[in-house]
Design a protein around this motif. Sequence first.
Motif, PDB file in Angstrom:
ATOM      1  N   MET A   1       0.845  -1.176   0.000  1.00 24.95           N
ATOM      2  CA  MET A   1       0.000   0.000   0.000  1.00 24.95           C
ATOM      3  C   MET A   1       0.890   1.238   0.000  1.00 24.95           C
ATOM      4  SD  MET A   1      -2.816   1.236   2.798  1.00 24.95           S
ATOM      5  CE  MET A   1      -4.059   0.083   2.305  1.00 24.95           C
ATOM      6  N   THR A   2       0.519   2.219  -0.795  1.00 25.58           N
ATOM      7  CA  THR A   2       1.298   3.453  -0.907  1.00 25.58           C
ATOM      8  C   THR A   2       0.617   4.581  -0.145  1.00 25.58           C
ATOM      9  OG1 THR A   2       2.104   2.773  -3.073  1.00 25.58           O
ATOM     10  CG2 THR A   2       2.297   5.089  -2.537  1.00 25.58           C
ATOM     11  N   TYR A   3       1.421   5.355   0.571  1.00 30.15           N
ATOM     12  CA  TYR A   3       0.953   6.521   1.322  1.00 30.15           C
ATOM     13  C   TYR A   3       1.592   7.765   0.723  1.00 30.15           C
ATOM     14  CZ  TYR A   3      -0.282   2.993   4.776  1.00 30.15           C
ATOM     15  OH  TYR A   3      -0.805   1.898   5.413  1.00 30.15           O
ATOM     16  N   THR A   4       0.995   8.925   1.003  1.00 37.21           N
ATOM     17  CA  THR A   4       1.512  10.199   0.520  1.00 37.21           C
ATOM     18  C   THR A   4       1.562  11.188   1.677  1.00 37.21           C
ATOM     19  OG1 THR A   4       0.516   9.807  -1.640  1.00 37.21           O
ATOM     20  CG2 THR A   4       1.183  12.051  -1.157  1.00 37.21           C
ATOM     21  N   VAL A   5       2.644  11.968   1.722  1.00 34.98           N
ATOM     22  CA  VAL A   5       2.764  13.013   2.734  1.00 34.98           C
ATOM     23  C   VAL A   5       3.428  14.229   2.084  1.00 34.98           C
ATOM     24  CG1 VAL A   5       5.009  12.232   3.602  1.00 34.98           C
ATOM     25  CG2 VAL A   5       3.497  13.507   5.110  1.00 34.98           C
ATOM     26  N   ARG A   6       3.034  15.406   2.548  1.00 37.96           N
ATOM     27  CA  ARG A   6       3.658  16.652   2.081  1.00 37.96           C
ATOM     28  C   ARG A   6       4.390  17.304   3.239  1.00 37.96           C
ATOM     29  NH1 ARG A   6      -0.393  19.768  -2.064  1.00 37.96           N
ATOM     30  NH2 ARG A   6      -0.507  18.056  -3.572  1.00 37.96           N
ATOM     31  N   GLY A   7       5.474  17.965   2.886  1.00 32.92           N
ATOM     32  CA  GLY A   7       6.251  18.660   3.899  1.00 32.92           C
ATOM     33  C   GLY A   7       7.325  19.503   3.263  1.00 32.92           C
ATOM     34  N   LYS A   8       8.266  19.937   4.070  1.00 34.84           N
ATOM     35  CA  LYS A   8       9.379  20.758   3.585  1.00 34.84           C
ATOM     36  C   LYS A   8      10.674  19.960   3.747  1.00 34.84           C
ATOM     37  CE  LYS A   8       7.259  25.201   4.297  1.00 34.84           C
ATOM     38  NZ  LYS A   8       7.046  25.538   2.935  1.00 34.84           N
ATOM     39  N   PHE A   9      11.457  19.951   2.673  1.00 35.79           N
ATOM     40  CA  PHE A   9      12.720  19.226   2.681  1.00 35.79           C
ATOM     41  C   PHE A   9      13.650  19.843   3.713  1.00 35.79           C
ATOM     42  CE2 PHE A   9      17.036  18.442   1.128  1.00 35.79           C
ATOM     43  CZ  PHE A   9      16.998  17.055   1.008  1.00 35.79           C
ATOM     44  N   LYS A  10      14.283  18.993   4.529  1.00 40.34           N
ATOM     45  CA  LYS A  10      15.206  19.472   5.556  1.00 40.34           C
ATOM     46  C   LYS A  10      16.662  19.169   5.180  1.00 40.34           C
ATOM     47  CE  LYS A  10      16.665  20.823   9.626  1.00 40.34           C
ATOM     48  NZ  LYS A  10      16.905  22.222   9.847  1.00 40.34           N
ATOM     49  N   GLU A  11      16.990  17.891   4.982  1.00 37.07           N
ATOM     50  CA  GLU A  11      18.369  17.525   4.666  1.00 37.07           C
ATOM     51  C   GLU A  11      18.419  16.087   4.162  1.00 37.07           C
ATOM     52  OE1 GLU A  11      20.539  15.986   8.564  1.00 37.07           O
ATOM     53  OE2 GLU A  11      19.670  17.979   8.865  1.00 37.07           O
ATOM     54  N   SER A  12      19.515  15.771   3.490  1.00 34.18           N
ATOM     55  CA  SER A  12      19.758  14.390   3.081  1.00 34.18           C
ATOM     56  C   SER A  12      21.055  13.916   3.703  1.00 34.18           C
ATOM     57  CB  SER A  12      19.813  14.258   1.562  1.00 34.18           C
ATOM     58  OG  SER A  12      20.910  14.968   1.048  1.00 34.18           O
ATOM     59  N   GLN A  13      21.135  12.631   3.906  1.00 38.31           N
ATOM     60  CA  GLN A  13      22.346  12.047   4.457  1.00 38.31           C
ATOM     61  C   GLN A  13      23.190  11.496   3.319  1.00 38.31           C
ATOM     62  OE1 GLN A  13      20.719   9.357   7.367  1.00 38.31           O
ATOM     63  NE2 GLN A  13      20.244  11.019   8.770  1.00 38.31           N
ATOM     64  N   GLU A  14      24.387  11.056   3.638  1.00 33.94           N
ATOM     65  CA  GLU A  14      25.295  10.588   2.596  1.00 33.94           C
ATOM     66  C   GLU A  14      24.796   9.296   1.962  1.00 33.94           C
ATOM     67  OE1 GLU A  14      28.770   8.082   4.682  1.00 33.94           O
ATOM     68  OE2 GLU A  14      28.705  10.183   5.275  1.00 33.94           O
ATOM     69  N   VAL A  15      25.193   9.089   0.727  1.00 35.36           N
ATOM     70  CA  VAL A  15      24.854   7.877  -0.010  1.00 35.36           C
ATOM     71  C   VAL A  15      25.784   6.757   0.453  1.00 35.36           C
ATOM     72  CG1 VAL A  15      24.765   6.817  -2.296  1.00 35.36           C
ATOM     73  CG2 VAL A  15      24.095   9.211  -2.005  1.00 35.36           C
ATOM     74  N   LYS A  16      25.201   5.586   0.699  1.00 33.44           N
ATOM     75  CA  LYS A  16      25.988   4.415   1.089  1.00 33.44           C
ATOM     76  C   LYS A  16      25.792   3.324   0.046  1.00 33.44           C
ATOM     77  CE  LYS A  16      25.496   5.403   5.964  1.00 33.44           C
ATOM     78  NZ  LYS A  16      24.907   5.016   7.218  1.00 33.44           N
ATOM     79  N   GLU A  17      26.884   2.701  -0.354  1.00 30.31           N
ATOM     80  CA  GLU A  17      26.790   1.593  -1.305  1.00 30.31           C
ATOM     81  C   GLU A  17      26.569   0.304  -0.523  1.00 30.31           C
ATOM     82  OE1 GLU A  17      28.860  -0.034  -5.372  1.00 30.31           O
ATOM     83  OE2 GLU A  17      30.047   1.236  -4.046  1.00 30.31           O
ATOM     84  N   LEU A  18      25.442  -0.372  -0.801  1.00 31.24           N
ATOM     85  CA  LEU A  18      25.112  -1.607  -0.104  1.00 31.24           C
ATOM     86  C   LEU A  18      25.818  -2.803  -0.732  1.00 31.24           C
ATOM     87  CD1 LEU A  18      21.299  -1.058   0.397  1.00 31.24           C
ATOM     88  CD2 LEU A  18      23.158  -0.548   1.984  1.00 31.24           C
ATOM     89  N   LYS A  19      25.794  -2.832  -2.039  1.00 30.76           N
ATOM     90  CA  LYS A  19      26.530  -3.813  -2.830  1.00 30.76           C
ATOM     91  C   LYS A  19      26.757  -3.184  -4.188  1.00 30.76           C
ATOM     92  CE  LYS A  19      22.358  -6.301  -4.217  1.00 30.76           C
ATOM     93  NZ  LYS A  19      21.678  -7.580  -4.239  1.00 30.76           N
ATOM     94  N   GLU A  20      27.509  -3.813  -5.032  1.00 30.36           N
ATOM     95  CA  GLU A  20      27.890  -3.198  -6.302  1.00 30.36           C
ATOM     96  C   GLU A  20      26.659  -2.730  -7.090  1.00 30.36           C
ATOM     97  OE1 GLU A  20      30.306  -4.260 -10.352  1.00 30.36           O
ATOM     98  OE2 GLU A  20      30.782  -5.372  -8.540  1.00 30.36           O
ATOM     99  N   GLY A  21      26.582  -1.423  -7.317  1.00 33.16           N
ATOM    100  CA  GLY A  21      25.500  -0.838  -8.103  1.00 33.16           C
ATOM    101  C   GLY A  21      24.213  -0.553  -7.356  1.00 33.16           C
ATOM    102  N   VAL A  22      24.132  -0.905  -6.080  1.00 33.69           N
ATOM    103  CA  VAL A  22      22.926  -0.664  -5.279  1.00 33.69           C
ATOM    104  C   VAL A  22      23.301   0.247  -4.114  1.00 33.69           C
ATOM    105  CG1 VAL A  22      21.083  -1.691  -3.901  1.00 33.69           C
ATOM    106  CG2 VAL A  22      21.957  -2.899  -5.904  1.00 33.69           C
TER     107      VAL A  22
END
Length: 96
Positions: A1-22
Amino acid sequence: MTYTVRGKFKESQEVKELKEGVFARNFVIIVNEGNLNSRDMPIIFNMVGKQPRISLVDDLSEGDAVEIEFELRGKQSFNGVNKYFNNLDVRHITKL
């Protein structure tokens, strides 16, 4: 089931590689229910996937209005201890 929410963007954290290409990345939006007694709530969301999908938040700045479509996921730990975890897994981000 998909939900929707609206808000204001605050920040993003660093990208982590889980495995090659993901990759995985968390980001935070601020949600307010809109009545006088409500407080701003920081909500953290999670994205997992290939690089083009993970970079969707790169174009967002703090304070940008966004709409997030997400799935609510949950699981129980399997080590015999009753621990539960949930995840807000992002499906789509729309800058408003």
